[in-house]
Design an enzyme around this catalytic site. Sequence first.
Site, PDB file in Angstrom:
ATOM      1  N   ARG A 251       0.852  -1.179   0.000  1.00 65.72           N
ATOM      2  CA  ARG A 251       0.000   0.000   0.000  1.00 65.72           C
ATOM      3  C   ARG A 251       0.892   1.235   0.000  1.00 65.72           C
ATOM      4  NH1 ARG A 251      -3.303  -2.977  -1.395  1.00 65.72           N
ATOM      5  NH2 ARG A 251      -5.373  -3.407  -0.525  1.00 65.72           N
ATOM      6  N   GLU A 280      -4.393   7.267  -4.552  1.00 65.18           N
ATOM      7  CA  GLU A 280      -4.459   6.652  -5.885  1.00 65.18           C
ATOM      8  C   GLU A 280      -5.681   7.193  -6.604  1.00 65.18           C
ATOM      9  OE1 GLU A 280      -4.512   2.453  -5.234  1.00 65.18           O
ATOM     10  OE2 GLU A 280      -2.442   2.421  -4.587  1.00 65.18           O
ATOM     11  N   HIS A 299      -2.041   0.326  -9.478  1.00 65.52           N
ATOM     12  CA  HIS A 299      -2.536  -0.681  -8.534  1.00 65.52           C
ATOM     13  C   HIS A 299      -3.201  -1.849  -9.285  1.00 65.52           C
ATOM     14  CE1 HIS A 299      -4.051  -1.313  -4.152  1.00 65.52           C
ATOM     15  NE2 HIS A 299      -3.859  -2.464  -4.756  1.00 65.52           N
TER      16      HIS A 299
HETATM   17  O1  LIG Z   1      -5.401  -7.765  -2.735  1.00 64.75           O
HETATM   18  C1  LIG Z   1      -5.185  -6.576  -2.536  1.00 64.75           C
HETATM   19  O2  LIG Z   1      -5.570  -5.996  -1.514  1.00 64.75           O
HETATM   20  C2  LIG Z   1      -4.447  -5.782  -3.519  1.00 64.75           C
HETATM   21  O3  LIG Z   1      -4.352  -4.612  -3.400  1.00 64.75           O
HETATM   22  C3  LIG Z   1      -3.748  -6.448  -4.636  1.00 64.75           C
HETATM   23  O4  LIG Z   1      -2.943  -5.583  -5.399  1.00 64.75           O
END
Ligand SMILES: O=C(O)C(=O)CO
Length: 335
Positions: A251, A280, A299
Amino acid sequence: MGQRPIYVMAEQDLPGLLIMGIGGTHGVQESLAALLKKHFSVITMKELLENKKEVGKKIQCIFVSEFRPTIDQELLESLPNLKVIGNSGVGVDHLNLKMISNFGVRVTNTPHAVADSTADMGMALMLASARRLVEGSQIAVSPDTNYFAADWLGVEVTRATLGIIGMGRIGYKVAQRARAFEMKILYHNRNRRSQEEEQAVGACYSEMEDLLQQSDFVMLVVNLTPQTEKLIGKKELGLMKPTATLINISRGAVIDQDALVEALQNKTIKAAALDVTYPEPLPRNHPLLKLNNVIITPHIGTATVQATHMMAEEAIANMLSVLNCQPIPSEVFPQ
Ligand SMILES: O=C(O)C(=O)CO
């Protein structure tokens, strides 16, 4: 034990499932919706908002798509029969777990379904950054045809040192892949892996400081929690080699982004490859977007056909377990 009879439920008898993403169904592809419809009576956010009182009562589950929508108190108050929120994805930092549990609602996630695609993404970012794929691609399609490979030298991933911070399911999958590249693998994690697990991928447990100092590539694979927020700041970046690359598939908020911009501008570290940022998307005038030693992807760690379906399947299995009072494969608890 005899076989249980299989009851085929009429659609109106299926448990009500609210699918949440931007604009209700947006982002949930048709085939996914079809998969969910096999087990649930699917309700969109639009339908709920049109008749909150009647429709709200039918909803027992929420399927949270990869768009990580906000689930607030007002929404939960309008769903008196809600039992479970099935998050499609492993990270649940967008959910207020404490507040949700106060409503007696369970939360589940999909750690198995995301692992391969996210680990692949980590490797893709590492290779792309090391071999300057984005710059190379831009040059190859530019009007300038007078270029030489020698001007675009990258570095080899093979036999380099990789430091994995966060050795959960995804981190371990990264290590399995890195082993094929003969990388020296260091890892740091809250809990040390067993000797057998370490040996199977050739990974050595390391303190954070040593890992940061020794690695050519540092990959972040931790969950975002209050403990991991800004885990990598000025001090940690300062420990890294000036030739090292920071890769983030967890993250954005795990990195102090201002400190990262400074480190990249001052060449404290060589480069960064980020699938996640904070926020984001980044505002278009953000300094990270202006640096040529950064690769940013939007992402897309789990954005594959396979992972999207597996995530839905895992979320469905979780939600049905809650409804059927069976052991829940992947439940998330407030910390
Ligand atoms: O599975 C998740 O939480 C993701 O952000 C994958 O990139």
